[in-house]
Design an enzyme around this catalytic site. Structure first.
Site, PDB file in Angstrom:
ATOM      1  N   LYS A   1     -12.229   0.155  -0.772  1.00 15.02           N
ATOM      2  CA  LYS A   1     -11.324   0.881  -1.647  1.00 15.02           C
ATOM      3  C   LYS A   1     -11.954   0.983  -3.027  1.00 15.02           C
ATOM      4  O   LYS A   1     -12.876   1.787  -3.191  1.00 15.02           O
ATOM      5  CB  LYS A   1      -9.948   0.234  -1.597  1.00 15.02           C
ATOM      6  CG  LYS A   1      -9.404   0.243  -0.148  1.00 15.02           C
ATOM      7  CD  LYS A   1      -7.977  -0.108  -0.044  1.00 15.02           C
ATOM      8  CE  LYS A   1      -7.525  -0.392   1.376  1.00 15.02           C
ATOM      9  NZ  LYS A   1      -7.797   0.632   2.369  1.00 15.02           N
TER      10      LYS A   1
ATOM     11  N   HIS B   1      -5.761  -3.414  -1.935  1.00 13.62           N
ATOM     12  CA  HIS B   1      -5.557  -2.435  -3.015  1.00 13.62           C
ATOM     13  C   HIS B   1      -5.527  -3.084  -4.398  1.00 13.62           C
ATOM     14  O   HIS B   1      -5.233  -2.416  -5.379  1.00 13.62           O
ATOM     15  CB  HIS B   1      -4.259  -1.654  -2.787  1.00 13.62           C
ATOM     16  CG  HIS B   1      -4.354  -0.681  -1.654  1.00 13.62           C
ATOM     17  ND1 HIS B   1      -4.937   0.566  -1.782  1.00 13.62           N
ATOM     18  CD2 HIS B   1      -3.975  -0.794  -0.361  1.00 13.62           C
ATOM     19  CE1 HIS B   1      -4.893   1.182  -0.613  1.00 13.62           C
ATOM     20  NE2 HIS B   1      -4.313   0.376   0.262  1.00 13.62           N
TER      21      HIS B   1
ATOM     22  N   SER C   1       0.801  -1.221   0.000  1.00 13.73           N
ATOM     23  CA  SER C   1       0.000   0.000   0.000  1.00 13.73           C
ATOM     24  C   SER C   1       0.836   1.274   0.000  1.00 13.73           C
ATOM     25  O   SER C   1       0.311   2.341  -0.293  1.00 13.73           O
ATOM     26  CB  SER C   1      -0.942   0.005   1.193  1.00 13.73           C
ATOM     27  OG  SER C   1      -0.203  -0.063   2.383  1.00 13.73           O
TER      28      SER C   1
END
Ligand code: WAQ
Ligand code: MG
Length: 619
Positions: free
Chosen positions: A468, A438, A410
């Site tokens: 996300k 992610h 990340s």
């Protein structure tokens, strides 16, 4: 009051009292002078004068450090001051002997070490200060080194441009000294010189513009200051109060340039380059509508944990949908991605097991490993040979072996080599766990993650988040049906959390539908990221990424903060990421590209970053 013998100074003291108390204060001070341990004076001057306008400052918080020797104490003094941002503290210590003959303090420029006191023999004297302790207590006969020093240090620390202070008593029997600074408070150091040594002195450290030195000296010598809440004795409170402990820690964080705050942010994609809502699905009308409908149907809260009356149709339906999207047999929903990692790691590994964890794994994985109680072996970032070597050292251990890695890292934006990771795990008989927080919605042609990207079979557990690219909130674990049953039985964050609101689950399911129906969003995100990286390259910054996270390395925490601030002034919200999120000295700007960014904005952001990074002064 000032007492002297044969013209030489013996002792001095001053009090700020109500006019009505002035006569008794004067007589107490005179009595103190006449019975001084250094012997009787041949003259005592007591002067009573109008205090004029009084300003009030808070006493510095007191922290005590026990050391075994003067050498250790002096070394600690340097370290504490460096922690307060006084970079040249060691060299100042070498200047200290020159203070021994002075009545006042040496005033040293923090940056250049130049001496700034107008009269070098006398030095700068801090006067016109007192504590706000009740009159009787503050006038108690005899010198109280500690109480007087805290008052002086608190006034000095409150002076404009003062970055710190060093003090060693000139009393041969008093070996305790201190360093003080606004950032670290009053740090007592139990030993700073050998007992019997009559040498002592003070340095005030100045860090301000040269033309403001005289204002600082005026403040120190002329401003009347009452110090509030100064303790009379250090022994009275051995342990810092909760308030002091918190205050000291906050000051330390601040001094290191690591202070953080929640700042209200616009959800405006023209300015924000830090959102994980990569595809802007949070704003999608179908997703919002699904949440609204579920909210009306099921209410605002679920009323219980998943195992006790909290499970609603949207939860069950979402878990099925996540599994089908990710191509797994089953999925378990968690309230957040953080909880998913903590829940999975602590369920899969226990005390007699060993977890192998990439050194750059996300904090939630690290916390999960710690909570599991397993032995933790950290391997070098994405180094599959190191993983293999470390895992093979445990091939005969009876406990479980568990390897865990982020899918997309990340803070660097790079991805795990999933096929090699799985092959190492298979050979060692280890559980494989990959966090695709992610990666979901970003990696793989249609955003299904690393398995799609590498055409690879799946790890034992894929962790992910709905918060996300899917734009909602919550976390999940994808795995076999039996593994899901295991997690439901063993995963404490799942068992002991109230079930997420049904509206959140419904919104997340709608978000998966949007992503499935619009793979071109994923494509646009990929193109935008490539475009942004190429614009940075044009401006001379070589950045790399395998995802939508683009790190721009700066190093020094304060420079990174300054760059982020300069970008904010130009209308780009691009955060500086600092320790403990990344290692100390590896601060960086972290850009999250969105599918919703226009090419113009991406180009403008890249140009601003290149210009500002070239202009910020070196650390
Ligand atoms: N302003 C500036 N410098 C001063 C002042 C003043 N008002 N008073 C003293 N100095 C300088 C001077 O050079 C002295 O030789 C030196 O500081 C030390 O002063 O937590 O007793 O009055 O228990 O000897 C530290 C207490 C006691 C530590 C310090 O200082 C603790 C002390 P002294
Ligand atoms: Mg003294």
């Amino acid at each position: 009051m000032r007492a002297s013998r044969k013209g030489a100074h013996i002792s001095g003291a001053e009090r700020i009292v109500d006019a009505a108390d002035a006569p008794s204060a004067a007589s107490l001070l005179a009595a103190r002078a006449l019975s001084h341990p250094l012997g009787p004076p041949d003259s005592v001057n007591v002067k009573i004068e109008d205090a004029g306008e009084i300003s009030r400052v808070k006493a510095l918080p007191v922290v005590s450090h026990e050391v075994a020797s003067a050498a250790e104490g002096l070394a600690l003094a340097v370290k504490l001051l460096e922690g307060a941002g006084v970079a040249r503290a060691r060299e100042m210590m070498e200047m200290f002997p020159a203070t021994h003959s002075m009545r006042g303090a040496m005033l040293v420029d923090a940056a250049t070490l130049e001496r700034l006191e107008p009269d070098r023999e006398r030095g700068v004297r801090a006067t016109r200060m007192d504590s706000d302790a009740p009159f009787a207590a503050s006038c108690a006969a005899g010198k109280n080194h500690f109480a007087e020093a805290v008052v002086l240090a608190s006034k000095v620390a409150s002076a404009p441009g003062i970055a710190g202070e060093i003090c060693i008593s000139d009393d041969p029997g008093y070996v305790t000294g201190y360093v003080a600074a606004p950032a670290i408070g009053y740090c007592r150091i139990s030993v700073m010189k050998e007992s019997g040594d009559p040498r002592g002195g003070r340095i005030f450290i100045y860090s301000g513009p040269r033309d403001a030195v005289s204002a600082t000296i005026r403040y120190l010598e002329e401003k009347t200051v009452v110090v509030e809440g100064a303790p009379l004795s250090p022994a009275a409170r051995k342990r810092p109060s909760p308030e002091e402990a918190v205050e000291a820690e906050l000051r330390r964080i601040d001094a290191a340039g690591l202070s953080r705050k929640c700042v209200e942010s616009e959800s405006d994609f023209e300015t924000v380059f830090s959102s994980n809502d990569y595809l802007r699905i949070s704003q999608n009308p179908e997703v919002v509508r699904a949440a609204e409908e579920a909210l009306r149907r099921w209410g605002a809260g679920s009323g219980g944990s998943r195992l006790l009356s909290g499970t609603r149709r949207p939860h069950v339906s979402l878990e099925r949908r996540i599994a089908s999207f990710k191509g797994s047999e089953a999925a378990v929903l968690y309230a957040t991605g953080y909880m998913a990692n903590v829940g999975v790691m602590s369920a899969v590994a226990g005390k007699s097991d060993t977890v192998f964890s990439d050194e750059l794994n996300h904090a939630s994985i690290i916390d999960g490993c710690r909570l599991s109680g397993a032995k933790i072996v950290v391997y070098r970032h994405s180094d599959m040979e190191d993983l293999e070597e470390k895992i093979s050292a445990f091939k005969d251990s009876p406990g479980r072996l568990v390897a865990v890695s982020d899918g997309v890292f990340s803070m660097d934006g790079d991805i795990l080599d999933l096929p090699r990771f799985l092959s190492v795990c298979r050979k060692a008989g280890a559980f494989s766990i990959v966090d695709e927080a992610h990666a979901t919605g970003v990696v793989g042609r249609t955003g299904r993650g690393l398995c799609e990207h590498f055409c690879s079979p799946a790890p034992d557990i894929v962790v992910g988040t709905l918060s996300k690219a899917l734009g909602v909130e919550g976390g999940f674990a994808c795995c076999s049906r039996r593994m899901a049953e295991y997690l439901v039985n063993k995963s404490r964050p799942f068992i002991f959390s109230t079930a997420p609101c049904a509206a959140v689950a419904a919104a997340a399911e709608a978000a998966i539908s949007v992503l499935e129906a619009h793979p071109e969003l994923v494509e646009r995100l990929r193109e935008n990221t490539a475009f942004f990286v190429s614009e940075l390259a044009k401006g001379g910054i070589a950045a790399k990424t395998d995802s939508a996270i683009v790190p721009i390395r700066i190093g020094d925490e304060r420079r990174a903060l300054a760059a982020a601030e300069a970008l904010r002034e130009r209308g780009f919200s691009i955060p500086a990421v600092r320790y403990p999120t990344v290692p100390k000295g590896e601060a960086r700007l972290r850009v999250a590209v969105s599918a919703a960014h226009s090419r113009e904005r991406l180009a403008a952001a890249a140009a601003a970053i290149c210009e500002i990074c070239a202009a910020i002064p070196p650390a």
